[in-house]
Design an enzyme around this catalytic site. Structure first.
Site, PDB file in Angstrom:
ATOM      1  N   LYS A  55      -6.753  31.777  48.158  1.00 54.83           N
ATOM      2  CA  LYS A  55      -5.758  32.847  48.047  1.00 54.83           C
ATOM      3  C   LYS A  55      -5.515  33.192  46.579  1.00 54.83           C
ATOM      4  O   LYS A  55      -5.474  32.303  45.725  1.00 54.83           O
ATOM      5  CB  LYS A  55      -4.463  32.394  48.727  1.00 54.83           C
ATOM      6  CG  LYS A  55      -3.395  33.467  48.883  1.00 54.83           C
ATOM      7  CD  LYS A  55      -2.211  32.918  49.679  1.00 54.83           C
ATOM      8  CE  LYS A  55      -1.115  33.940  49.878  1.00 54.83           C
ATOM      9  NZ  LYS A  55       0.012  33.392  50.682  1.00 54.83           N
ATOM     10  N   SER A 130       1.515  36.063  54.480  1.00 53.59           N
ATOM     11  CA  SER A 130       0.914  36.758  53.364  1.00 53.59           C
ATOM     12  C   SER A 130      -0.527  36.317  53.067  1.00 53.59           C
ATOM     13  O   SER A 130      -1.216  36.966  52.288  1.00 53.59           O
ATOM     14  CB  SER A 130       1.763  36.535  52.109  1.00 53.59           C
ATOM     15  OG  SER A 130       1.806  35.155  51.737  1.00 53.59           O
ATOM     16  N   SER A 154       3.373  31.969  55.988  1.00 55.21           N
ATOM     17  CA  SER A 154       2.266  32.752  55.435  1.00 55.21           C
ATOM     18  C   SER A 154       0.877  32.198  55.702  1.00 55.21           C
ATOM     19  O   SER A 154      -0.111  32.889  55.490  1.00 55.21           O
ATOM     20  CB  SER A 154       2.457  32.940  53.930  1.00 55.21           C
ATOM     21  OG  SER A 154       3.529  33.808  53.671  1.00 55.21           O
TER      22      SER A 154
END
Length: 431
Positions: A55, A130, A154
């Site tokens: 990420k 996310s 997330s």
């Protein structure tokens, strides 16, 4: 050959249209693959040759660490985060940086300055957020596994929507050093994988105490355990706030635990209505504090001038409620509510080894559909209690509705990660 596998994944990434990646350096990863093939010291490591996506809010040297924001669009990592060092030491290769909601502030994957990520399992729908790109990369088979961060769901939210496995370790199990934090008292790094066995392996690889993170803990290696005599709790309020079609799929999943010999226990959690306001009030204040370093002087742009609408909303609300005259009215009350929520949650584990239920209360909406902030925040109502209370929680696929995946959430008490990971593995085998 590892280089052949890397080349295959790079070709898939190039052809993919799900917008899972922000930064991929083919030359760099192929060179690292060649070096890895010659490194006999790593050949017996559990992640040897595994190709991992990371990420874009976790530092990897030489890659853009943009947090999917124009604020940090030109920032290139100068060091590896602790989790990345651990991945490399276990024989893994970093294939690239994944798309995400800007500064991890979102539940849909749509707030990225690089455009939204598509859901590989339902291309017209959001993948969740996310950690949208990390989940989509795994679901679209663009890597072996991925790393994400989970502040209020997330990792678990996109894992559920994309039909893969996600795990949020107990707070402190994995070092946060090198993570661009959203809310430091909630944030935790964890794995997104194609199966639960891989989630166990990857969690073991990245966990452990770190001098650079004072909240980190040392834990024994997590092993797969027999769960056949476990008491599995089902919280009435978690089921009540969930759409009927999803609830029906989750009830089928609960039957699987019963068939495995587990005893199903009915539970009640009276603080479900406090979950979102408590989480977001604390989140706003911690995020406002965390973003003060993005002042446009040291690196990047001044965040308030460069960021998107949702990030700006969180900053402005956080600034407002951080002011002395409002702190007691909002923030301190949220901290009191958090204490009550945690006490109540931990009490549930006196009656059950695990808690199972839905991950998200509704199906992912269609890309581009206009939702109000409150409608968007509602995705998090079942995942934020995990972060508020510092417990561990994983997601495994549990059916689908018209082809759209549904994820079963399995929660465990603090540092009972081994129980949750074992239950995820056994559920997958028996579902």
């Amino acid at each position: 050959m590892i280089t052949d596998r890397v080349s295959d994944y790079l070709e898939k990434i190039e052809k993919s249209d799900v917008n899972a990646f922000i930064d991929v350096n083919s030359e760099k990863v192929l060179k690292e693959a060649e070096e890895l093939e010659k490194n006999d010291d790593l050949k017996n490591k559990p992640l040897y040759g595994k190709i991992v996506a990371v990420k874009s809010n976790i530092n990897v040297k030489g890659y853009k660490i943009s947090c999917a924001s124009k604020t940090l669009e030109k920032y290139v990592g100068t060091y590896d985060a602790t989790v990345v060092k651990k991945l490399r030491s276990q024989g893994a290769l970093i294939v690239g940086m994944t798309n995400m909601d800007e500064f991890a502030g979102g539940s849909s994957g749509e707030t990225s300055c690089y455009g939204p990520t598509k859901n590989p399992a339902a291309l017209d729908r959001i993948p969740g957020g996310s950690s949208s790109g990390s989940a989509a990369a795994v679901a679209a088979d663009l890597c072996d596994m991925a790393i994400g961060s989970d502040t209020g769901g997330s990792i678990r939210n996109p894992a559920s929507h994309c039909g893969i496995v996600g795990f949020k370790p107990s707070y402190g199990v994995v070092s946060r050093q090198g993570l661009c934090d959203l809310a430091m008292s909630f944030d935790q790094i964890g794995p997104l994988t194609k199966n639960a066995e891989d989630a166990l392996v990857l969690t073991n690889a990245i966990k452990g105490i770190d001098r650079s993170d004072s909240t980190s803990l040392e834990t024994p290696k997590f092993e797969k355990k027999d769960i056949s005599n476990y008491k599995v709790g089902v919280v009435k309020e978690f089921m009540d706030v969930t759409d009927e079609k999803i609830r029906n799929e989750i009830e089928k999943g609960i039957e699987v635990f019963k068939d495995m010999g587990c005893k199903i226990v009915d539970l009640s959690y009276k603080y479900i209505d406090l979950a979102l306001p408590t989480y977001y009030l604390i989140n706003y204040v911690e995020f406002f504090s965390a973003t003060r370093k993005y002042d446009g002087r040291r690196y990047g742009e001044f965040i308030e001038e460069a960021c998107g609408e949702e990030v700006l909303r969180r900053i402005l609300i956080g600034k407002h409620i951080s002011e002395q005259e409002f702190s007691g009215k909002y923030y301190k009350k949220a901290l009191q509510a958090r204490k009550s929520m945690k006490k109540e949650m931990l009490g549930l584990f006196n009656s059950a080894d695990l808690i199972v239920g839905p991950t998200v209360p509704k199906l992912p909406h269609k890309l581009g559909e206009d939702l109000s902030p409150m409608e968007m925040y509602a995705y998090d109502v079942l995942t934020v209690p995990t972060n508020i209370c510092g417990i561990c929680s994983g997601v495994v696929r549990c059916g689908n509705i018209s082809g759209v995946p549904v994820g079963l959430q399995i929660q465990g008490a603090p540092l009972e990660d081994e129980k949750v990971l074992s239950a995820m593995i056994e559920f997958e085998k028996n579902y």
